[in-house]
Scaffold this active site. Structure first.
Site, PDB file in Angstrom:
ATOM      1  N   HIS A 463      34.681  32.467  37.655  1.00 45.67           N
ATOM      2  CA  HIS A 463      33.478  33.223  37.300  1.00 45.67           C
ATOM      3  C   HIS A 463      32.353  32.990  38.308  1.00 45.67           C
ATOM      4  O   HIS A 463      31.231  32.646  37.921  1.00 45.67           O
ATOM      5  CB  HIS A 463      32.989  32.810  35.907  1.00 45.67           C
ATOM      6  CG  HIS A 463      33.969  33.047  34.807  1.00 45.67           C
ATOM      7  ND1 HIS A 463      33.866  32.437  33.570  1.00 45.67           N
ATOM      8  CD2 HIS A 463      35.075  33.841  34.746  1.00 45.67           C
ATOM      9  CE1 HIS A 463      34.869  32.839  32.799  1.00 45.67           C
ATOM     10  NE2 HIS A 463      35.612  33.692  33.492  1.00 45.67           N
ATOM     11  N   PRO A 464      32.587  33.173  39.602  1.00 46.69           N
ATOM     12  CA  PRO A 464      31.505  32.949  40.565  1.00 46.69           C
ATOM     13  C   PRO A 464      30.426  34.016  40.443  1.00 46.69           C
ATOM     14  O   PRO A 464      30.709  35.190  40.203  1.00 46.69           O
ATOM     15  CB  PRO A 464      32.213  33.028  41.918  1.00 46.69           C
ATOM     16  CG  PRO A 464      33.383  33.928  41.672  1.00 46.69           C
ATOM     17  CD  PRO A 464      33.827  33.620  40.264  1.00 46.69           C
TER      18      PRO A 464
END
Length: 556
Positions: A463-464
């Site tokens: 989930h960058p």
């Protein structure tokens, strides 16, 4: 080649952008380095572990040695295919909590509060029902949202255990109440992955005013302070009559900005790149979710482990291929939970994914026979990383450092998440299915032992976000303003997860799509009316961590 708008990246936000702009009659060229999403590895939901790591579909990025994770280099899968990461992700659909977006607005993202973004979440989706208040949901949007059948008894046992442990139930975590345990929602439709390419890009490409261009972006062309087009590897230039819209994701968007001369001036100069807009925030503020798989050996033969044999996979694959039903039509994450880790925390800061098999994300599993696992981790880490250039060459991967677990609070919060998870697993009815703990294992009980497990085994939830933060124009760390305009360059907008000021509470595909939907309206000079619907907050959150404790205190 030229068009009104050139969209860089056919990912979650870029596909939504192309759809809405072409719907409004604008001509759009979408530039994408990746190729087709055809094939079972992407379209079969249960095959979700395969596209990650495949050179055909994944950029194949990895971090530098993470200083607080034992020097591990950790995988950073990013979709290199139409649909972007929505074509290789776990298909879990989580909007985030209402307070996430209210916090965005408080941080300078004016016009991005929950009341402002809710209409765009609704416009994006067709909700295929279940329990919950339909006023919070969309009913005619491009993204189909469904729930799995939850036939395996472990799903309901997990939900019931969470409720019995005092955390309550949620009938729709994307609606009025996120907190509690309930059914996961997914971007799966009629047994197939429903990516942003399926929802938005392919319908847009059927219009005469939209086209897809394959190529690697070298830089954005900027003339006299205005973005005029995009230069591809090999020298081809695509011209934008109105604007260039960057939608390449939390890793590639800051990389392209820096290659184009937009970013921290000193860093660009070190790589021989002329500085056109000195923006210190480009590549900074990198955030992610870490998670640990708490794995248990099952006391009964109830898991889906038998289907992970070669013969079992063949049967599942054949059923899916011919009927689009069965285990192959599910991502097998069909139950979830969102809880607060302690009293005094207003809204959930721990998320749970439940899977009725003990297995790693890459598809390998321990030799334990029947088992199950609970993915857990804190949602709001204070640690921040960065994306920087390795060189001025577009073909070279950037340097990525998340700086995971850099704060003592990270360690405290992660230990707390593990211990609360173990407590839920020891609660009936789930306790009746537990034989013993596989990971971390019963021996890992002290703070020191748990820290060692986290350091060695915690993984990215992929989930960058946050690397081109949205905020007010007078904030030196803001990269884009609340209208998605890149500060310091005219004719250039940015719309993807890189603009998130703070990581939302959950998986990121839904809020990334929402950004594309809302940014398209900014481009078109319009907006949907805000909707002031209430979000549930535990009434006694200041004094109680869960409902059972609050009830016990009230009884006293």
């Amino acid at each position: 080649m030229e068009a009104d708008y050139v969209v860089i990246g056919a990912g979650s936000a870029g596909c939504a952008m192309a759809y809405r702009l072409t719907e409004a009659g604008k001509s759009v060229l979408v530039v994408e380095h990746g190729g087709s999403d055809w094939g079972p590895f992407i379209n079969m939901p249960a095959a979700l572990s395969y596209p990650m790591g495949m050179k055909r579909y994944d950029w194949g990025y990895a971090t530098e040695p993470e200083p607080h994770m034992g020097g591990r280099r950790m995988a950073v899968p990013r979709g290199k295919v139409i649909g972007g990461s929505s074509s290789i992700n776990g298909m879990i659909y989580v909007r985030g909590h209402a307070r996430d977006f209210d916090t965005w607005a408080a941080m300078g993202a004016d016009g991005w509060s929950y009341a402002d973004v809710l209409p765009y979440f609704k416009r994006a989706e067709t909700w295929h029902g279940g329990t919950g208040d339909p006023a919070y949901r969309g009913h005619d949007g491009p993204v189909h949202i469904t729930r799995g059948p939850r036939k395996n008894p472990l799903y309901q046992a997990f939900i019931d255990a969470g409720v019995a442990a005092g955390y309550g139930a949620t009938d729709d975590y994307n609606g009025y109440r996120q907190e509690g345990f309930g059914a996961f929602e997914t971007s799966i439709y009629r047994g197939k992955r429903w990516s942003a390419a399926s929802a938005y890009l392919k319908p847009a490409l059927r219009r005469p005013n939209c086209a897809l261009v394959r190529g690697l972006v070298e830089r954005i062309e900027i003339e006299e302070g205005r973005a005029t087009g995009v230069r591809l590897a090999g020298g081809k230039v695509i011209r934008a009559r109105a604007e260039v819209i960057l939608c390449a994701g939390a890793i590639n968007s800051p990389k392209i900005l820096m290659l184009s001369g937009i970013g921290p001036g000193k860093h660009l100069t070190e790589h021989g790149i002329p500085v056109l807009a000195d923006r210190s925030g480009v590549g900074q503020n990198l955030q992610d979710h870490l998670e640990l798989y708490i794995q248990f050996a099952a006391s009964q033969p109830v898991s889906i482990a038998p289907y992970w044999s070669l013969w079992g996979k063949a049967l599942v694959g054949a059923q899916w291929l011919f009927t689009k039903t069965g285990l192959g039509a599910s991502n097998n994450f069909e139950a979830c939970g969102f809880i607060r880790s302690d009293k005094g925390i207003e809204y959930p800061d721990i998320q749970y994914h439940f899977l009725p098999i003990a297995i790693r994300y890459d598809g390998t599993r321990p030799p334990s026979g029947h088992g199950f696992q609970i993915h857990t981790g804190p949602m709001r880490s204070p640690s921040r990383g960065e994306v920087t250039l390795r060189s001025a060459q577009a073909a070279e991967a950037p340097r990525i450092v998340f700086n995971y677990m850099a704060h003592e609070k990270d360690w405290h919060d992660f230990r707390r998440a593990i211990r609360l998870t173990r407590e839920i697993a020891r609660t009936a009815p789930l306790a009746g299915f537990v034989d013993h703990e596989l990971q971390p294992g019963d021996a890992a009980d002290s703070d020191e032992a748990l820290d060692a497990v986290i350091r060695e085994h915690a993984e990215s939830a992929y989930h960058p976000c946050g690397t081109a933060r949205m905020g007010r124009r007078d904030d030196p760390m803001s990269v884009v303003d609340p209208a998605n305009r890149v500060i310091g360059v005219d004719g250039l907008r940015l719309a993807d997860s890189s603009i998130f000021p703070l990581i939302p509470n959950g998986n990121l595909n839904a809020p990334s799509i929402m950004v594309g939907e809302k940014a398209a309206d900014h481009v078109l000079g319009r907006s949907l009316p805000s909707e002031n619907l209430e979000a549930w907050i535990a009434p006694d959150w200041r004094h109680a961590q869960r409902e059972s404790h609050a009830l016990a205190q009230a009884a006293e």
